[in-house]
Design an enzyme around this catalytic site. Structure first.
Site, PDB file in Angstrom:
ATOM      1  N   ARG A  48      -3.686  18.450   1.163  1.00  0.00           N
ATOM      2  CA  ARG A  48      -4.134  19.203   0.541  1.00  0.00           C
ATOM      3  C   ARG A  48      -5.661  19.558   1.270  1.00  0.00           C
ATOM      4  O   ARG A  48      -6.506  20.800   1.372  1.00  0.00           O
ATOM      5  CB  ARG A  48      -4.221  19.346  -0.431  1.00  0.00           C
ATOM      6  N   HIS A  54      -6.883   0.397   6.475  1.00  0.00           N
ATOM      7  CA  HIS A  54      -6.209   0.407   7.331  1.00  0.00           C
ATOM      8  C   HIS A  54      -6.236   1.616   8.211  1.00  0.00           C
ATOM      9  O   HIS A  54      -5.310   2.718   7.814  1.00  0.00           O
ATOM     10  CB  HIS A  54      -4.563   0.172   7.383  1.00  0.00           C
ATOM     11  N   ARG A  95      -4.997   3.766  11.005  1.00  0.00           N
ATOM     12  CA  ARG A  95      -4.459   4.069  11.375  1.00  0.00           C
ATOM     13  C   ARG A  95      -4.889   4.832  12.693  1.00  0.00           C
ATOM     14  O   ARG A  95      -5.803   6.000  12.583  1.00  0.00           O
ATOM     15  CB  ARG A  95      -3.037   4.368  11.423  1.00  0.00           C
ATOM     16  N   GLU A 101      -7.721  -3.829   8.253  1.00  0.00           N
ATOM     17  CA  GLU A 101      -6.614  -3.883   8.688  1.00  0.00           C
ATOM     18  C   GLU A 101      -6.092  -3.268   9.600  1.00  0.00           C
ATOM     19  O   GLU A 101      -6.770  -1.917   9.809  1.00  0.00           O
ATOM     20  CB  GLU A 101      -5.180  -4.995   7.141  1.00  0.00           C
ATOM     21  N   HIS A 153       1.733  -7.060   0.909  1.00  0.00           N
ATOM     22  CA  HIS A 153       3.139  -6.024   1.076  1.00  0.00           C
ATOM     23  C   HIS A 153       4.084  -6.814  -0.147  1.00  0.00           C
ATOM     24  O   HIS A 153       5.068  -7.631  -0.022  1.00  0.00           O
ATOM     25  CB  HIS A 153       3.513  -6.752   2.587  1.00  0.00           C
ATOM     26  N   GLY A 202      -1.725  -2.341  -2.736  1.00  0.00           N
ATOM     27  CA  GLY A 202      -1.479  -1.047  -1.953  1.00  0.00           C
ATOM     28  C   GLY A 202      -0.512  -0.015  -3.382  1.00  0.00           C
ATOM     29  O   GLY A 202      -0.423  -0.108  -4.175  1.00  0.00           O
TER      30      GLY A 202
HETATM   31  N1  PXP Z   1      -0.885  -6.633   3.818  1.00  0.00           N
HETATM   32  C1  PXP Z   1      -0.610  -5.524   5.518  1.00  0.00           C
HETATM   33  C2  PXP Z   1      -1.036  -6.457   6.484  1.00  0.00           C
HETATM   34  C3  PXP Z   1      -0.560  -4.203   5.238  1.00  0.00           C
HETATM   35  O1  PXP Z   1      -0.173  -3.567   6.386  1.00  0.00           O
HETATM   36  C4  PXP Z   1       0.075  -3.761   3.896  1.00  0.00           C
HETATM   37  C5  PXP Z   1       0.163  -2.215   3.776  1.00  0.00           C
HETATM   38  O2  PXP Z   1      -1.010  -1.596   4.183  1.00  0.00           O
HETATM   39  C6  PXP Z   1      -0.204  -4.197   2.548  1.00  0.00           C
HETATM   40  C7  PXP Z   1      -0.966  -6.032   2.933  1.00  0.00           C
HETATM   41  C8  PXP Z   1      -0.264  -3.814   0.948  1.00  0.00           C
HETATM   42  O3  PXP Z   1       1.264  -3.381   0.973  1.00  0.00           O
HETATM   43  P1  PXP Z   1       0.853  -2.880   0.149  1.00  0.00           P
HETATM   44  O4  PXP Z   1       1.175  -1.708  -0.176  1.00  0.00           O
HETATM   45  O5  PXP Z   1       2.925  -3.032   0.236  1.00  0.00           O
HETATM   46  O6  PXP Z   1       0.719  -3.471  -1.930  1.00  0.00           O
END
Ligand code: PXP
Length: 240
Positions: free
Chosen positions: A18, A43, A45, A70, A190, A213
């Site tokens: 928004r 992260h 980008r 990251e 992840h 996340g």
């Molecule tokens: N580790 C890395 C290197 C990632 O790129 C991500 C996603 O941004 C995560 C961990 C976290 O993954 P998830 O969002 O699936 O928990």
């Protein structure tokens, strides 16, 4: 105990939808900390589709726990992290337009590139971590390149977990043992969730930190952020 770093990219995605400041990313980050998160991950980008460059120094200024940034080490990314100096930088091999990280570095092929980047991170007094698949050789070459830690890409674990959790965890147990024998730290992340996290930690209690996340923010829609963080922290307690 394994630390929980909450990845707040998704909060920024909602905010950006928004154009205003709702939800307030800095407030959410501080609330995560007060609800028990041991750290915050972002992260940024290149297309700023969730975390914007300006969010990074702003977060650095308000956070009281560990800040992990990251990303793929472009010149722009490195300028940002060396200026902001988070506690940890996690290098991921993503292409700029990639939806999400879906594999680790080839630490053999990228050895020289990674070594130079890691030197710059170390010289700035920042801890480094390299995102790798659960592969002993990749861990060995990550250590050779000079990283302080590796982060195991747990996507394949999460995918196989519902069908065969013993098979899902096995390569991660092997990789984790190798990482520990190399004398470097161990992170994981992840697709970790309330369904699969406890089993991961029961089998690999030596994980220093998980960064989570997507599933955590989805759970928070139903459970609220406070109870969700408490539930994830509970999964990190090794049951004797
Ligand atoms: N580790 C890395 C290197 C990632 O790129 C991500 C996603 O941004 C995560 C961990 C976290 O993954 P998830 O969002 O699936 O928990």
């Amino acid at each position: 105990m394994t630390k929980l770093s909450v990845n707040i990219n998704k909060i920024a995605t909602i905010r950006n939808a928004r154009g205003g400041n709702m939800p307030d990313l800095l407030q959410v980050a501080r609330d995560c900390e007060s609800f028990g998160a041991d750290g915050i991950t972002v992260h940024p980008r290149p297309d700023e589709r969730h975390i914007c460059r300006a969010d990074v120094p702003a977060l650095r200024a308000v956070l009281n726990t560990e800040f992990n940034i990251e990303g793929y080490p472009t010149k722009e990314f490195m300028d940002l992290v060396l200026r902001v100096k988070p506690h940890q930088v996690t290098l991921v091999p993503d292409k700029p337009d990639q939806l999400t990280s879906n594999h680790g570095w080839d630490t053999v092929a990228e050895q020289d590139f990674l070594r130079d980047i890691l030197n710059d991170i170390r010289a700035a007094g920042i801890r480094s971590s390299i995102f790798i698949d659960a592969d002993e050789r990749m861990a060995e070459f990550a250590a050779k390149a000079g990283t302080d830690r590796v982060e195991l890409y747990t996507g394949p674990y999460a995918e196989l977990y519902p069908k065969n959790r013993e098979a899902a965890i096995e390569p991660f147990v092997m990789a984790a043992k190798r990482v520990r024998s190399l004398g470097i730290g161990l992170n994981a992340g992840h697709d970790l969730s309330l369904k699969n996290l406890a089993y991961f930690i029961e089998n690999i209690p030596c994980v220093d930190e998980v960064s989570i996340g997507h599933a955590l923010i989805c759970d928070a829609l139903y459970m609220g952020l406070k109870d969700t963080i408490a539930a994830y922290k509970e999964c990190l307690k090794v049951k004797k």
